[in-house]
Design an enzyme around this catalytic site. Structure first.
Site, PDB file in Angstrom:
ATOM      1  N   LEU A  34       0.826  -1.205   0.000  1.00 12.74           N
ATOM      2  CA  LEU A  34       0.000   0.000   0.000  1.00 12.74           C
ATOM      3  C   LEU A  34       0.860   1.255   0.000  1.00 12.74           C
ATOM      4  O   LEU A  34       1.984   1.270   0.499  1.00 12.74           O
ATOM      5  CB  LEU A  34      -0.912   0.012   1.230  1.00 12.74           C
ATOM      6  CG  LEU A  34      -1.823  -1.205   1.431  1.00 12.74           C
ATOM      7  CD1 LEU A  34      -2.647  -1.033   2.692  1.00 12.74           C
ATOM      8  CD2 LEU A  34      -2.708  -1.430   0.212  1.00 12.74           C
ATOM      9  N   ASP A  35       0.306   2.345  -0.573  1.00 15.71           N
ATOM     10  CA  ASP A  35       0.989   3.635  -0.526  1.00 15.71           C
ATOM     11  C   ASP A  35       0.417   4.475   0.614  1.00 15.71           C
ATOM     12  O   ASP A  35      -0.358   3.993   1.440  1.00 15.71           O
ATOM     13  CB  ASP A  35       0.881   4.364  -1.874  1.00 15.71           C
ATOM     14  CG  ASP A  35      -0.567   4.666  -2.267  1.00 15.71           C
ATOM     15  OD1 ASP A  35      -1.456   4.605  -1.382  1.00 15.71           O
ATOM     16  OD2 ASP A  35      -0.814   4.975  -3.445  1.00 15.71           O
ATOM     17  N   GLN A  36       0.800   5.750   0.660  1.00 13.66           N
ATOM     18  CA  GLN A  36       0.367   6.620   1.760  1.00 13.66           C
ATOM     19  C   GLN A  36      -1.123   6.918   1.728  1.00 13.66           C
ATOM     20  O   GLN A  36      -1.683   7.434   2.707  1.00 13.66           O
ATOM     21  CB  GLN A  36       1.162   7.937   1.750  1.00 13.66           C
ATOM     22  CG  GLN A  36       0.915   8.828   0.552  1.00 13.66           C
ATOM     23  CD  GLN A  36       1.877   8.550  -0.588  1.00 13.66           C
ATOM     24  OE1 GLN A  36       2.278   7.407  -0.807  1.00 13.66           O
ATOM     25  NE2 GLN A  36       2.268   9.608  -1.292  1.00 13.66           N
TER      26      GLN A  36
END
Length: 217
Positions: free
Chosen positions: A96-98
């Site tokens: 996952l990203d931010q």
């Protein structure tokens, strides 16, 4: 620059010869858009559930061959192309990203993982490639993003051969989120066979024979 594909399981150490050492991507240092990162064979899911099934596809692979519906005419023979290979996966937190969605670079890893599973299903394993002294690399990857995946989502990666030539193999990919099969991604990939000097070369006869059997069965 060509990106080599690791066809080795995660619990085996990759040989020093032709295949690039795999690394797992990290959410703490997301890769730029369009970058294809090498991944471990088992880095995406511990127990992928895979099977062959019929699937009506709308996306066609651009080719000089004649394409009619889900068939392709090659060497005067009509070959069915409606059969996809399924691999069921689950999103991991480190992908996952931010923003809480899967990093775009992870989708390239999913596509690579699907190619690996499909090739191994017909007997083109890492051991078989390494015995030839050659390597397999991704030369092109085109991805169309339709909807994001989030942490914990389960999805199915559908991959099939679209076309083969003496040097290149063309794949099509589709990702659907489970259980409602929401479309997530469409992609096309081109792999190329490389010799010991990392120059494009013809596939060994034993490999092309396996691919032909997959197409014509």
């Amino acid at each position: 620059m060509l990106q080599t594909i690791s066809l080795l399981p995660a619990y085996n150490k990759p040989p020093v010869a032709t295949l690039l050492h795999p690394h797992r991507s990290s959410s703490s240092s997301p890769l730029p858009c369009g970058h294809v990162s090498p991944v471990t064979h088992g880095g995406l899911i511990m127990n992928p559930q895979k099977r062959l099934r019929s699937f009506s596809a709308n996306m066609k692979c651009s080719s000089t061959n004649s394409i009619i519906d889900d068939t392709i005419i090659r060497n005067g023979q009509r070959i069915m192309m409606s059969e996809y290979f399924d691999v069921q996966l689950k999103v991991r937190d480190y992908e996952l990203d931010q923003y809480g969605v899967v990093n775009n670079a992870a989708y390239a890893s999913y596509c690579q993982h699907g190619c690996i599973e499909l090739m191994e299903s017909i007997g083109v394993s890492g051991d078989r490639i390494s015995r030839t002294g050659d390597a397999l690399a991704i030369s092109e990857l085109s991805i169309k993003f339709l909807s994001p995946l989030r942490g914990g989502d389960k999805f199915v990666m559908k991959v099939r051969y679209c076309r083969i030539s003496a040097v290149r193999t063309y794949f099509e990919h589709k990702i659907f989120k489970l259980p409602n099969r929401e479309p997530i991604l469409e992609a096309k990939a081109t792999t190329i066979w490389l010799n010991k000097k990392y120059r494009p070369t013809r596939m060994p006869l034993e490999i092309t024979s396996l691919l032909d059997k997959f197409f014509t069965r």
